[in-house]
Structures are given as C-alpha cells and as structure tokens.
Design a protein around this motif. Structure first.
Motif, PDB file in Angstrom:
ATOM      1  N   TYR A 125     -26.670 107.950  61.074  1.00  0.00           N
ATOM      2  CA  TYR A 125     -28.113 107.914  61.108  1.00  0.00           C
ATOM      3  C   TYR A 125     -28.655 107.851  59.453  1.00  0.00           C
ATOM      4  CZ  TYR A 125     -32.892 109.948  61.633  1.00  0.00           C
ATOM      5  OH  TYR A 125     -34.140 109.955  61.638  1.00  0.00           O
ATOM      6  N   ALA A 126     -28.007 108.426  58.622  1.00  0.00           N
ATOM      7  CA  ALA A 126     -28.502 108.319  57.293  1.00  0.00           C
ATOM      8  C   ALA A 126     -28.429 106.804  56.759  1.00  0.00           C
ATOM      9  CB  ALA A 126     -27.628 109.358  56.322  1.00  0.00           C
ATOM     10  N   MET A 127     -27.674 105.921  57.335  1.00  0.00           N
ATOM     11  CA  MET A 127     -27.583 104.595  56.951  1.00  0.00           C
ATOM     12  C   MET A 127     -28.694 103.636  57.833  1.00  0.00           C
ATOM     13  SD  MET A 127     -23.721 103.875  56.048  1.00  0.00           S
ATOM     14  CE  MET A 127     -23.264 104.225  54.223  1.00  0.00           C
ATOM     15  N   ARG A 128     -29.440 104.253  58.696  1.00  0.00           N
ATOM     16  CA  ARG A 128     -30.223 103.359  59.434  1.00  0.00           C
ATOM     17  C   ARG A 128     -30.987 102.270  58.753  1.00  0.00           C
ATOM     18  NH1 ARG A 128     -32.225 108.190  58.438  1.00  0.00           N
ATOM     19  NH2 ARG A 128     -34.443 108.426  57.992  1.00  0.00           N
ATOM     20  N   ASP A 129     -31.560 102.412  57.643  1.00  0.00           N
ATOM     21  CA  ASP A 129     -32.670 101.605  56.980  1.00  0.00           C
ATOM     22  C   ASP A 129     -32.025 100.579  56.367  1.00  0.00           C
ATOM     23  OD1 ASP A 129     -34.906 102.934  57.876  1.00  0.00           O
ATOM     24  OD2 ASP A 129     -34.843 104.286  55.960  1.00  0.00           O
ATOM     25  N   VAL A 130     -30.538 100.885  55.815  1.00  0.00           N
ATOM     26  CA  VAL A 130     -29.934  99.688  55.197  1.00  0.00           C
ATOM     27  C   VAL A 130     -29.345  98.852  56.343  1.00  0.00           C
ATOM     28  CG1 VAL A 130     -29.732 100.758  52.888  1.00  0.00           C
ATOM     29  CG2 VAL A 130     -27.910 101.009  54.543  1.00  0.00           C
ATOM     30  N   SER A 170     -29.758  94.758  56.938  1.00  0.00           N
ATOM     31  CA  SER A 170     -28.660  93.718  56.984  1.00  0.00           C
ATOM     32  C   SER A 170     -28.845  93.008  58.246  1.00  0.00           C
ATOM     33  CB  SER A 170     -27.523  94.584  56.804  1.00  0.00           C
ATOM     34  OG  SER A 170     -27.057  95.130  57.990  1.00  0.00           O
ATOM     35  N   SER A 171     -29.686  93.530  59.408  1.00  0.00           N
ATOM     36  CA  SER A 171     -29.838  92.650  60.628  1.00  0.00           C
ATOM     37  C   SER A 171     -30.555  91.345  60.512  1.00  0.00           C
ATOM     38  CB  SER A 171     -30.390  93.502  61.594  1.00  0.00           C
ATOM     39  OG  SER A 171     -31.691  93.727  61.279  1.00  0.00           O
ATOM     40  N   GLY A 172     -31.225  91.076  59.438  1.00  0.00           N
ATOM     41  CA  GLY A 172     -31.947  89.737  59.234  1.00  0.00           C
ATOM     42  C   GLY A 172     -31.346  88.660  59.336  1.00  0.00           C
ATOM     43  N   ALA A 173     -32.108  87.521  59.850  1.00  0.00           N
ATOM     44  CA  ALA A 173     -31.474  86.271  60.025  1.00  0.00           C
ATOM     45  C   ALA A 173     -31.444  85.456  58.532  1.00  0.00           C
ATOM     46  CB  ALA A 173     -32.139  85.302  60.840  1.00  0.00           C
ATOM     47  N   TRP A 174     -30.513  86.462  57.520  1.00  0.00           N
ATOM     48  CA  TRP A 174     -30.742  85.738  56.224  1.00  0.00           C
ATOM     49  C   TRP A 174     -29.824  84.461  56.200  1.00  0.00           C
ATOM     50  CZ3 TRP A 174     -34.276  88.253  54.279  1.00  0.00           C
ATOM     51  CH2 TRP A 174     -34.603  89.927  54.708  1.00  0.00           C
ATOM     52  N   ASP A 175     -30.106  83.502  55.171  1.00  0.00           N
ATOM     53  CA  ASP A 175     -29.351  82.385  54.707  1.00  0.00           C
ATOM     54  C   ASP A 175     -27.797  82.691  54.708  1.00  0.00           C
ATOM     55  OD1 ASP A 175     -29.736  79.587  53.719  1.00  0.00           O
ATOM     56  OD2 ASP A 175     -28.362  80.524  52.559  1.00  0.00           O
ATOM     57  N   LYS A 176     -27.027  81.881  54.804  1.00  0.00           N
ATOM     58  CA  LYS A 176     -25.594  82.060  55.080  1.00  0.00           C
ATOM     59  C   LYS A 176     -25.045  82.279  53.582  1.00  0.00           C
ATOM     60  CE  LYS A 176     -24.217  77.211  54.633  1.00  0.00           C
ATOM     61  NZ  LYS A 176     -23.557  76.263  55.343  1.00  0.00           N
ATOM     62  N   GLY A 212     -28.337  96.899  49.136  1.00  0.00           N
ATOM     63  CA  GLY A 212     -28.029  97.833  48.093  1.00  0.00           C
ATOM     64  C   GLY A 212     -26.979  98.855  48.679  1.00  0.00           C
ATOM     65  N   ILE A 213     -25.954  98.274  49.446  1.00  0.00           N
ATOM     66  CA  ILE A 213     -24.863  98.848  50.100  1.00  0.00           C
ATOM     67  C   ILE A 213     -23.676  98.729  49.120  1.00  0.00           C
ATOM     68  CG2 ILE A 213     -23.425  98.875  52.139  1.00  0.00           C
ATOM     69  CD1 ILE A 213     -25.925  97.587  53.485  1.00  0.00           C
ATOM     70  N   TYR A 260     -33.510 102.963  69.067  1.00  0.00           N
ATOM     71  CA  TYR A 260     -32.384 103.411  68.548  1.00  0.00           C
ATOM     72  C   TYR A 260     -32.033 104.971  69.057  1.00  0.00           C
ATOM     73  CZ  TYR A 260     -31.671  99.494  65.685  1.00  0.00           C
ATOM     74  OH  TYR A 260     -31.510  98.209  65.133  1.00  0.00           O
ATOM     75  N   SER A 261     -30.941 105.442  68.881  1.00  0.00           N
ATOM     76  CA  SER A 261     -31.018 106.896  69.114  1.00  0.00           C
ATOM     77  C   SER A 261     -29.822 107.580  68.140  1.00  0.00           C
ATOM     78  CB  SER A 261     -30.735 107.270  70.703  1.00  0.00           C
ATOM     79  OG  SER A 261     -30.514 108.641  70.919  1.00  0.00           O
ATOM     80  N   VAL A 262     -29.608 108.725  68.227  1.00  0.00           N
ATOM     81  CA  VAL A 262     -28.614 109.432  67.283  1.00  0.00           C
ATOM     82  C   VAL A 262     -27.938 110.582  67.786  1.00  0.00           C
ATOM     83  CG1 VAL A 262     -30.306 110.857  66.247  1.00  0.00           C
ATOM     84  CG2 VAL A 262     -28.273 110.491  65.096  1.00  0.00           C
TER      85      VAL A 262
END
Length: 201
Positions: free
Chosen positions: A89-94, A98-104, A113-114, A187-189
């Motif tokens: 749960y503490a890592m939900r924001d990071v 990371s879930s974005g459709a970022w460039d390869k 910042g992980i 989401y849930s926890v």
C-alpha cells in the motif's frame, strides 16, 4: 442483468474487471537486450503452480514503439527473464507512476524515484524495497485470442522477502498490506485476514 460480450453491456463502463476482483498486482521488472530497464504493473497476474513454483501475467495492450505488445513482453522475448515485485500500500503512488505508457527509452525506476537492486539468479533489476520479489525464467509466452493479448509464464528461480515481513516464521501480509486491483480506476488494500481449515484437517 445478462449480456453477451460480443453484443456489449450497455453500461457506462465495462464491468468485466470489476467482477473478477480483487486481483493481485504483479509489478514486472525487466531489462532489454540493450540494457534498458523497465518496470510496469499488471493486474492479470497470479501464481499457477507449486513444484516447481510458477507464475503468470497477461499483457493486453500494445504501444506504437513496440509493435504488437508492451515493453515488458518485448524485453522478456529478448532475454527470457523477468522479476515480479509485490506491491505494498505504501508504494501505491510510485506504482501508479510506473503504469504510464512511457517511451521505451524511459526507465520507470528513475522516473518514479524507485530504488533498484540486482536480482541474484537472473540478469534483471528488482524493486529494492518491495515486500517480496520473485525472480523468474520464462517458460512460455502464449498468444491469446484478440489483438495484443499475451500471457507470460515463468518458473521462479529466486525469492526475496523483506526481513520485516517475516513474523514467527510466516510471511505476514498484514505487515505491509498488499495492494490489489479492482475494476475501473479502483484499488483495495488487504488489512485483515482469517483462516479456514479444509474438511478432514
């Protein structure tokens, strides 16, 4: 209510992934043959066998810079390895970042910042502070019906568990509260648990 998927549901949003819920999240880390690292969450994820221990995750969309799939599957095709990081749960924001459709070319570890660490049995990065990480060697990729639907199966070759998550010899999920995926944007926890004995035990 009843509907046939091919006819549509008639609701404002697709209820399918709200029905199959909650789902564990596999935070998949990979390294491409070019040395670039990637990290992305997948909620079509689970363990599928004990001996040898095996897991699976499914990727169901594609990116224009990867052709028929996404970065994770593309990397695994190249290298044959991946790691599954468990999301607390503490890592939900990071995790969400990371879930974005970022460039390869983007390293989501750096983007969000992980902290990164190296795996022990495979040439792959892992989330250094995750409650647990499963190091995996690819066994097979199965293409499912529909565009860009791939299921990746892997055998677990190494297991990391964070020391503070082991209580009295048990991996205690309540010590870190796993994040789970629901439907829509929900989401849930996990914050409570109970035990049941099987008949005859």
């Amino acid at each position: 209510m009843f509907y046939r998927p091919e006819d549509g549901h008639g609701l404002p949003h697709n209820p399918f992934n709200a029905i199959v819920t909650p789902r564990p999240i596999g935070w998949i880390s990979t390294r491409g043959s070019d040395g670039r690292d990637n990290l992305a969450p997948y909620s079509f994820f689970n363990a599928v066998a004990y001996v040898p221990p095996q897991v699976m995750f499914a990727s169901t969309s594609a990116k224009s810079d990867r052709g028929d799939t996404k970065d994770s599957v593309a990397h695994i095709r190249e290298t044959g390895v991946f790691a599954v990081n468990i999301v607390e749960y503490a890592m939900r924001d990071v995790m969400n970042q990371s879930s974005g459709a970022w460039d390869k070319s983007v390293d989501e570890f750096e983007l969000a910042g992980i902290d990164k660490a190296e795996c022990d049995t495979i040439a792959c990065p892992r989330v250094a502070n995750a409650p647990a990480t499963l190091e995996c060697k690819l066994t097979q990729i199965v293409q499912l019906p529909g565009e860009a639907n791939f299921t990746v199966f892997g055998e677990v070759t190494g297991v990391h568990m964070r020391d503070d998550c082991i209580k009295d010899g048990i991996f205690d999920v309540l010590s870190f509260n796993p994040l789970t995926r629901m439907g829509y944007r929900d989401y849930s926890v996990i914050r409570e648990k109970f035990s049941l004995k099987r008949p005859g035990e």
